[in-house]
Motif scaffolding. Structure first.
Motif, short mmCIF file in Angstrom:
data_model
loop_
_atom_site.label_atom_id
_atom_site.label_comp_id
_atom_site.label_asym_id
_atom_site.label_seq_id
_atom_site.Cartn_x
_atom_site.Cartn_y
_atom_site.Cartn_z
N GLY A 9 0.67 -1.12 0.18
CA GLY A 9 -0.20 -0.18 -0.23
C GLY A 9 1.20 1.49 -0.23
N ASP A 10 0.11 2.00 -0.05
CA ASP A 10 0.76 3.71 0.06
C ASP A 10 2.44 3.76 -0.96
OD1 ASP A 10 -0.13 4.94 2.68
OD2 ASP A 10 -0.10 3.01 2.95
N VAL A 11 1.72 3.50 -2.10
CA VAL A 11 2.81 3.33 -3.14
C VAL A 11 3.45 4.93 -4.06
CG1 VAL A 11 3.33 1.33 -3.50
CG2 VAL A 11 1.62 2.71 -5.19
N GLY A 39 -4.52 1.02 -1.12
CA GLY A 39 -4.31 2.77 -1.05
C GLY A 39 -4.19 3.60 -1.09
N ASP A 40 -4.12 5.00 -1.45
CA ASP A 40 -2.95 5.81 -1.70
C ASP A 40 -1.94 5.61 -2.79
OD1 ASP A 40 -3.92 7.52 0.22
OD2 ASP A 40 -2.20 7.82 2.09
N LEU A 41 -2.40 5.07 -3.60
CA LEU A 41 -1.66 4.27 -4.81
C LEU A 41 -0.93 5.53 -5.62
CD1 LEU A 41 -4.83 1.84 -6.38
CD2 LEU A 41 -2.67 1.46 -4.32
N GLY A 69 -7.56 5.20 -0.85
CA GLY A 69 -6.98 5.78 0.39
C GLY A 69 -7.34 7.20 0.46
N ASN A 70 -7.21 8.06 1.19
CA ASN A 70 -7.45 8.70 1.17
C ASN A 70 -6.90 10.22 0.79
OD1 ASN A 70 -5.01 8.53 3.38
ND2 ASN A 70 -5.20 10.27 3.73
N HIS A 71 -5.42 10.28 -0.18
CA HIS A 71 -4.46 10.70 -0.91
C HIS A 71 -5.39 10.62 -2.50
CE1 HIS A 71 -0.90 12.04 0.82
NE2 HIS A 71 -0.99 11.13 1.85
N ASP A 72 -5.94 8.88 -2.51
CA ASP A 72 -6.27 9.40 -3.68
C ASP A 72 -7.57 10.14 -3.70
OD1 ASP A 72 -4.39 7.23 -4.24
OD2 ASP A 72 -6.08 5.57 -3.33
N THR A 162 -8.32 -2.90 3.10
CA THR A 162 -8.71 -1.59 3.28
C THR A 162 -7.59 -0.89 3.73
OG1 THR A 162 -8.34 -1.49 6.01
CG2 THR A 162 -10.55 -2.65 5.29
N HIS A 163 -7.92 0.69 3.18
CA HIS A 163 -6.58 1.64 3.76
C HIS A 163 -6.18 2.18 4.90
CE1 HIS A 163 -3.76 4.01 2.25
NE2 HIS A 163 -4.57 5.65 2.65
N TYR A 164 -7.40 2.40 6.00
CA TYR A 164 -7.30 2.82 7.07
C TYR A 164 -7.01 1.34 8.09
CZ TYR A 164 -9.12 7.63 6.05
OH TYR A 164 -8.91 9.02 5.71
N GLY A 202 -2.73 -0.65 4.90
CA GLY A 202 -1.87 1.06 4.50
C GLY A 202 -2.34 1.75 5.43
N HIS A 203 -2.00 3.56 4.92
CA HIS A 203 -2.36 4.69 5.78
C HIS A 203 -1.27 4.90 6.59
CE1 HIS A 203 -4.65 8.03 6.38
NE2 HIS A 203 -5.23 7.75 7.14
N ALA A 204 -0.84 3.83 7.83
CA ALA A 204 -0.24 4.05 8.71
C ALA A 204 1.30 4.26 8.09
CB ALA A 204 0.02 3.20 9.98
FE LIG Z 1 -3.46 7.38 3.68
#
Ligand SMILES: [Fe+2]
Ligand SMILES: [Fe+2]
Length: 258
Positions: A9-11, A39-41, A69-72, A162-164, A202-204
Motif C-alpha cells: 500500500g501507499d506507493v 490504497g494511497d496509490l 486511500g485518502n490521497h486518492d 482496507t486503507h485505514y 496501509g495508511h500508517a
Molecule cells: Fe493514507
C-alpha cells in the motif's frame, strides 16, 4: 494447497516515482497468485497520477485488486481515477468483493477504503454537532459496507483489504494523538463478524507490521514505508493455521519475516 497473496500500500505514485516498483513486480507471476493494493496509490488523486498507477501495475500477469486511500480522494477525481485503473485491468473495491479461482483454492477479497474514528475507549462518538455525527456516520457506514462485502463471498480463504487500519496494534510508531485519523474499531468488528483469514491495510506510514483483531484475525500493515520492499507475500492454505500467515522478503531470495 496454498494461496499466495502479494500486497503493498501507499506507493503514492506520480511521474517521479513511476517505474520504481516495476522490476520487482515483473517477478510476480512466479511468486504470487494475486496482488492486493491497500490504497494511497497516488500522491494527490489526479487522473494523470492514476495513469502512472496504470503503467506500474497494469499487465502484470496476475490479477490486481485495489482499494483507494485518502490521497486518492484529494482532487475529487475518484470516478476518473477508478476508471483509469479499471481500464488497466485493476479491480477497484469499495464495499464490494471478488472471488478468484487460484490453484490453491477460491480466494475471496472484500475491500473498502475505510475511515478514521479511533479505537475502543478513545474514539469519536455519535453525539453533539451535526459535523461530528456526519464524521461518525461515515465511519460506521464504511464498516457496514465492508461487513456486507465480507459476508457475501463464497470462498475458501477470505481477505479483508482496507486503507485505514482496523486495529491500533499496527499503528505502533505513529503519534498516539493521530490514531483516530488512522483507523477505527468498527472495521475490526466487521472483520471479526465474518470468517476472515487475514486483514491487510496501509495508511500508517510510521506504524508497524503486525496486529490482531479482538476476534483473533491476523492484521498486517503493508504500507510501503513500513514493509520497505516492493510487496510482501502471504501464504494461506489448508495445511497452514493462522500462525503460519507469514510474508517473505521480495527483494531477491525469500526471507523469513521476523
Ligand atoms: Fe493514507
Ligand atoms: Fe499513504
Amino acid at each position: 494447497m496454498v494461496i499466495r497473496i502479494a500486497a503493498v500500500g501507499d506507493v503514492h505514485l506520480d511521474d517521479d516515482v513511476v517505474g520504481r516498483f516495476r522490476p520487482a513486480l515483473e517477478e510476480l507471476p512466479d511468486r504470487a497468485d494475486v496482488l492486493l493494493l491497500a490504497g494511497d496509490l497516488t500522491r494527490h488523486g489526479t487522473e494523470a497520477e492514476a495513469r502512472c498507477v496504470a503503467r506500474e501495475f497494469g499487465g502484470l500477469g496476475v490479477p490486481v485488486i485495489a482499494v483507494l486511500g485518502n490521497h486518492d480522494h484529494q482532487c475529487d477525481q475518484v470516478p476518473q481515477v477508478t476508471g483509469v485503473l479499471e481500464e488497466a485491468g485493476i479491480t477497484v473495491l469499495e464495499g464490494t468483493g471478488v472471488v478468484l479461482d487460484c490453484a490453491g483454492g477460491r480466494l475471496g477479497v472484500a475491500g473498502v477504503k475505510g475511515f478514521g474514528g479511533g479505537f475502543a475507549g478513545r474514539c469519536a462518538s455519535d453525539f453533539g454537532e451535526p459535523e461530528m455525527k456526519a464524521f461518525v456516520r461515515t465511519t460506521t457506514e464504511s464498516a457496514e459496507r465492508l461487513s456486507a462485502a465480507l459476508r457475501s463471498l463464497d470462498c475458501d480463504m477470505l481477505v479483508a483489504l482496507t486503507h485505514y487500519s482496523p486495529v491500533p496494534d499496527t499503528l505502533a510508531g505513529e503519534p498516539l494523538e493521530i490514531y483516530p485519523f488512522l483507523g477505527c474499531y468498527q472495521l475490526g468488528q466487521a472483520i471479526d463478524d465474518a470468517p476472515t483469514t487475514l486483514a491487510l491495510h496501509g495508511h500508517a506510514h510510521q506504524g508497524s507490521e503486525r496486529g490482531v483483531t479482538p476476534g483473533g484475525v491476523r492484521v498486517r500493515n503493508v504500507a510501503h514505508p513500513v514493509i520497505k520492499q516492493a510487496y510482501s507475500i502471504f501464504y494461506l492454505g489448508d495445511g497452514l493455521d493462522q500462525a503460519d500467515v507469514s510474508p517473505v522478503g521480495t527483494s531477491g531470495t525469500a526471507q523469513p519475516w521476523s
